[in-house]
Structure formats: C-alpha cells, structure tokens
Design a protein around this motif. Structure first.
Motif, PDB file in Angstrom:
ATOM      1  N   ALA A 154       0.832  -1.199   0.000  1.00  0.00           N
ATOM      2  CA  ALA A 154       0.000   0.000   0.000  1.00  0.00           C
ATOM      3  C   ALA A 154       0.872   1.255   0.000  1.00  0.00           C
ATOM      4  N   SER A 155       1.939   1.253   0.790  1.00  0.00           N
ATOM      5  CA  SER A 155       2.846   2.404   0.849  1.00  0.00           C
ATOM      6  C   SER A 155       3.549   2.618  -0.483  1.00  0.00           C
ATOM      7  N   LEU A 156       3.968   1.537  -1.110  1.00  0.00           N
ATOM      8  CA  LEU A 156       4.639   1.643  -2.409  1.00  0.00           C
ATOM      9  C   LEU A 156       3.678   2.216  -3.460  1.00  0.00           C
ATOM     10  N   CYS A 157       2.440   1.757  -3.436  1.00  0.00           N
ATOM     11  CA  CYS A 157       1.441   2.273  -4.385  1.00  0.00           C
ATOM     12  C   CYS A 157       1.194   3.759  -4.153  1.00  0.00           C
ATOM     13  N   ALA A 158       1.091   4.135  -2.892  1.00  0.00           N
ATOM     14  CA  ALA A 158       0.863   5.544  -2.575  1.00  0.00           C
ATOM     15  C   ALA A 158       2.012   6.401  -3.067  1.00  0.00           C
ATOM     16  N   SER A 159       3.248   5.921  -2.898  1.00  0.00           N
ATOM     17  CA  SER A 159       4.405   6.704  -3.352  1.00  0.00           C
ATOM     18  C   SER A 159       4.375   6.886  -4.861  1.00  0.00           C
ATOM     19  N   GLN A 160       3.942   5.869  -5.589  1.00  0.00           N
ATOM     20  CA  GLN A 160       3.887   5.948  -7.042  1.00  0.00           C
ATOM     21  C   GLN A 160       2.810   6.917  -7.510  1.00  0.00           C
ATOM     22  N   VAL A 181      -3.110  10.091 -21.496  1.00  0.00           N
ATOM     23  CA  VAL A 181      -3.370   9.175 -20.400  1.00  0.00           C
ATOM     24  C   VAL A 181      -2.961   7.740 -20.725  1.00  0.00           C
ATOM     25  N   GLU A 182      -3.337   7.235 -21.887  1.00  0.00           N
ATOM     26  CA  GLU A 182      -3.066   5.838 -22.197  1.00  0.00           C
ATOM     27  C   GLU A 182      -1.576   5.544 -22.310  1.00  0.00           C
ATOM     28  N   THR A 183      -0.790   6.516 -22.735  1.00  0.00           N
ATOM     29  CA  THR A 183       0.662   6.321 -22.772  1.00  0.00           C
ATOM     30  C   THR A 183       1.208   6.188 -21.348  1.00  0.00           C
ATOM     31  N   VAL A 184       0.700   7.008 -20.434  1.00  0.00           N
ATOM     32  CA  VAL A 184       1.129   6.927 -19.041  1.00  0.00           C
ATOM     33  C   VAL A 184       0.661   5.615 -18.420  1.00  0.00           C
ATOM     34  N   VAL A 185      -0.548   5.195 -18.741  1.00  0.00           N
ATOM     35  CA  VAL A 185      -1.070   3.919 -18.236  1.00  0.00           C
ATOM     36  C   VAL A 185      -0.155   2.777 -18.657  1.00  0.00           C
ATOM     37  N   ALA A 186       0.250   2.772 -19.926  1.00  0.00           N
ATOM     38  CA  ALA A 186       1.105   1.704 -20.440  1.00  0.00           C
ATOM     39  C   ALA A 186       2.481   1.717 -19.787  1.00  0.00           C
ATOM     40  N   ALA A 187       2.969   2.918 -19.466  1.00  0.00           N
ATOM     41  CA  ALA A 187       4.319   3.036 -18.900  1.00  0.00           C
ATOM     42  C   ALA A 187       4.354   2.779 -17.399  1.00  0.00           C
ATOM     43  N   VAL A 188       3.362   3.290 -16.671  1.00  0.00           N
ATOM     44  CA  VAL A 188       3.380   3.238 -15.206  1.00  0.00           C
ATOM     45  C   VAL A 188       2.586   2.056 -14.654  1.00  0.00           C
ATOM     46  N   GLY A 189       1.545   1.648 -15.356  1.00  0.00           N
ATOM     47  CA  GLY A 189       0.685   0.569 -14.881  1.00  0.00           C
ATOM     48  C   GLY A 189       1.427  -0.699 -14.472  1.00  0.00           C
ATOM     49  N   PRO A 190       2.351  -1.214 -15.321  1.00  0.00           N
ATOM     50  CA  PRO A 190       3.062  -2.445 -14.957  1.00  0.00           C
ATOM     51  C   PRO A 190       3.901  -2.308 -13.686  1.00  0.00           C
ATOM     52  N   ASN A 191       4.504  -1.146 -13.489  1.00  0.00           N
ATOM     53  CA  ASN A 191       5.291  -0.943 -12.274  1.00  0.00           C
ATOM     54  C   ASN A 191       4.403  -0.940 -11.041  1.00  0.00           C
ATOM     55  N   LEU A 192       3.247  -0.281 -11.157  1.00  0.00           N
ATOM     56  CA  LEU A 192       2.286  -0.269 -10.057  1.00  0.00           C
ATOM     57  C   LEU A 192       1.759  -1.675  -9.793  1.00  0.00           C
ATOM     58  N   GLN A 193       1.571  -2.439 -10.863  1.00  0.00           N
ATOM     59  CA  GLN A 193       1.086  -3.810 -10.713  1.00  0.00           C
ATOM     60  C   GLN A 193       2.091  -4.669  -9.941  1.00  0.00           C
ATOM     61  N   ARG A 194       3.374  -4.441 -10.168  1.00  0.00           N
ATOM     62  CA  ARG A 194       4.396  -5.193  -9.422  1.00  0.00           C
ATOM     63  C   ARG A 194       4.310  -4.864  -7.936  1.00  0.00           C
ATOM     64  N   TYR A 195       4.065  -3.588  -7.626  1.00  0.00           N
ATOM     65  CA  TYR A 195       3.886  -3.214  -6.221  1.00  0.00           C
ATOM     66  C   TYR A 195       2.679  -3.931  -5.617  1.00  0.00           C
ATOM     67  N   LEU A 196       1.648  -4.122  -6.426  1.00  0.00           N
ATOM     68  CA  LEU A 196       0.412  -4.712  -5.931  1.00  0.00           C
ATOM     69  C   LEU A 196       0.492  -6.222  -5.756  1.00  0.00           C
ATOM     70  N   THR A 197       0.988  -6.919  -6.758  1.00  0.00           N
ATOM     71  CA  THR A 197       0.906  -8.387  -6.741  1.00  0.00           C
ATOM     72  C   THR A 197       2.215  -9.082  -7.091  1.00  0.00           C
ATOM     73  N   GLY A 198       3.250  -8.336  -7.500  1.00  0.00           N
ATOM     74  CA  GLY A 198       4.496  -8.970  -7.914  1.00  0.00           C
ATOM     75  C   GLY A 198       5.433  -9.278  -6.762  1.00  0.00           C
ATOM     76  N   ASP A 199       6.612  -9.740  -7.112  1.00  0.00           N
ATOM     77  CA  ASP A 199       7.638 -10.066  -6.128  1.00  0.00           C
ATOM     78  C   ASP A 199       8.346  -8.792  -5.700  1.00  0.00           C
ATOM     79  N   ILE A 200       8.260  -8.447  -4.433  1.00  0.00           N
ATOM     80  CA  ILE A 200       8.940  -7.238  -3.939  1.00  0.00           C
ATOM     81  C   ILE A 200      10.009  -7.596  -2.908  1.00  0.00           C
ATOM     82  N   SER A 201      10.405  -8.854  -2.916  1.00  0.00           N
ATOM     83  CA  SER A 201      11.445  -9.278  -1.977  1.00  0.00           C
ATOM     84  C   SER A 201      12.807  -8.816  -2.493  1.00  0.00           C
ATOM     85  N   PRO A 202      13.823  -8.714  -1.611  1.00  0.00           N
ATOM     86  CA  PRO A 202      15.161  -8.270  -2.034  1.00  0.00           C
ATOM     87  C   PRO A 202      15.747  -9.179  -3.100  1.00  0.00           C
TER      88      PRO A 202
END
Length: 202
Positions: A154-160, A181-202
């Motif tokens: 949640a904190s990572l998403c908020a920072s983004q 908007v759609e260009t920003v969605v394509a560029a930023v969306g995947p990074n936000l998705q990693r914060y949400l459900t991806g691997d964020i371990s070291p």
C-alpha cells in the motif's frame, strides 16, 4: 423562540444545506485534531450538534466525509476502491493509473495541487491524509487482492500515485505533464502492478 432552559435541538436542522455545512466544518476540526483514524462519526456529529445518523445520511461514510471536508476530492473513495477492484486482478495497476489521471486531468490538476498545498502547510492535515490514503484506499486495494505484505505494498502504491501527481500537476515535468493518459497507463501501470501483486522481496 427558544429559551436557555430548552434542550439543544439535535438531528436534522432546518435546512439540508445548513446541516451539511455544519458537518463539514466540524469534520475538518475533528480530523485535524484527532487524525483520520482517531476521528469517529460520533465525535464529528457531537461537534456539529446533530445525531450521528446525519453523517451517514448526508455523506454515506466517514471516508467520503473526510474526502469532501478535508481533501475536497472530486470522487467518493469507497466507490473508487470498488471500481478499482472490479476487473481482472492483473490489470489493477492500469485501472489505478487510468482512474487517477482521469479524475485529476478533468480538473486540470488544480484540486491535486491545492491538496498538496494544504498538506505542506498543516501537519495535522498531512497526518490525516496519510492515514486516509494508506488505510482507506491503498490498503483496501492490496487486501482486496489478497496480497502478502499488504501494508508495504500500500505504501509503495501511494508513493507511485502521489509522485505521479506531483510530477504531472505541481512541478509539471515535461513531457510527462502533457503526455496522453493511455501512454502513461502503459508506462506506469506495470510498475504499479508489481507493487500490488508482484515479487517485492530483495
């Protein structure tokens, strides 16, 4: 005509607009004094001199009251979270970016810039806003996705998202500030998705 011996009238006031205005004023004071988590519907209603039911009658939830009274957000946060969770989990990041930009672009970014000014000028507002966005928006999204480390995510998403707003609407870095908007969605969306459900371990 009332006298000093008559009990204080509670509940709905003579005019709906008057009741709503009094509730907003009371909510601003209570949220700033106690923070978002410390403020309760009952304490806000008591400050306004109305029944607690009036808060839900006019605003539906504590989240929506805070959004309107303190942050002056142009959306209902409860409905927003429901909308963001309504769809394929793997596209939640894209929906967050698209909804965020859609709301703020429609207003030229002005309300977001005003929000930043209010936060930087008052520590009480900053604390309440932090609790609100983390616990009532981003934490609910990460918990809705049944993700591990929900608080960190949640904190990572908020920072983004907040960082994206600062860059686009306050300091206005180009070409990001004017990118569609759609260009920003394509560029930023995947990074936000990693914060949400991806691997964020070291």
């Amino acid at each position: 005509m009332t006298t000093a011996d008559e009990p204080k009238r509670r509940g709905r006031r003579a005019g709906g607009a008057d009741t709503k205005a009094v509730l907003l004023d009371a909510a601003r004071e209570v949220f700033v004094e106690r923070g978002y988590e410390g403020a309760t519907v009952r304490s806000i209603a008591a400050k306004a001199g109305v029944d607690a039911a009036m808060v839900n009658h006019w605003y539906g939830s504590k989240e929506n009251l805070f959004a309107q009274a303190v942050l002056k957000l142009p959306f209902d946060p409860v409905a927003l979270v429901e909308r963001l969770l309504d769809g394929p989990p793997e596209l939640t990041g894209e929906r967050i970016v698209r909804n965020f930009l859609g709301v703020w672009d429609a207003n030229g970014g002005g309300p977001f810039a005003a929000l930043v000014r209010s936060v930087t000028s008052h520590e009480g507002v900053a604390t309440a806003m932090r609790e609100f966005f983390l616990n009532s928006v981003f934490r609910k999204i990460t918990e809705g996705l049944v993700a591990d480390q929900a608080e960190l995510r949640a904190s990572l998403c908020a920072s983004q998202v907040i960082g994206m707003g600062l860059t686009r609407y306050v300091v206005r870095f180009e070409p990001f500030a004017s990118t569609d908007v759609e260009t920003v969605v394509a560029a930023v969306g995947p990074n936000l998705q990693r914060y949400l459900t991806g691997d964020i371990s070291p």
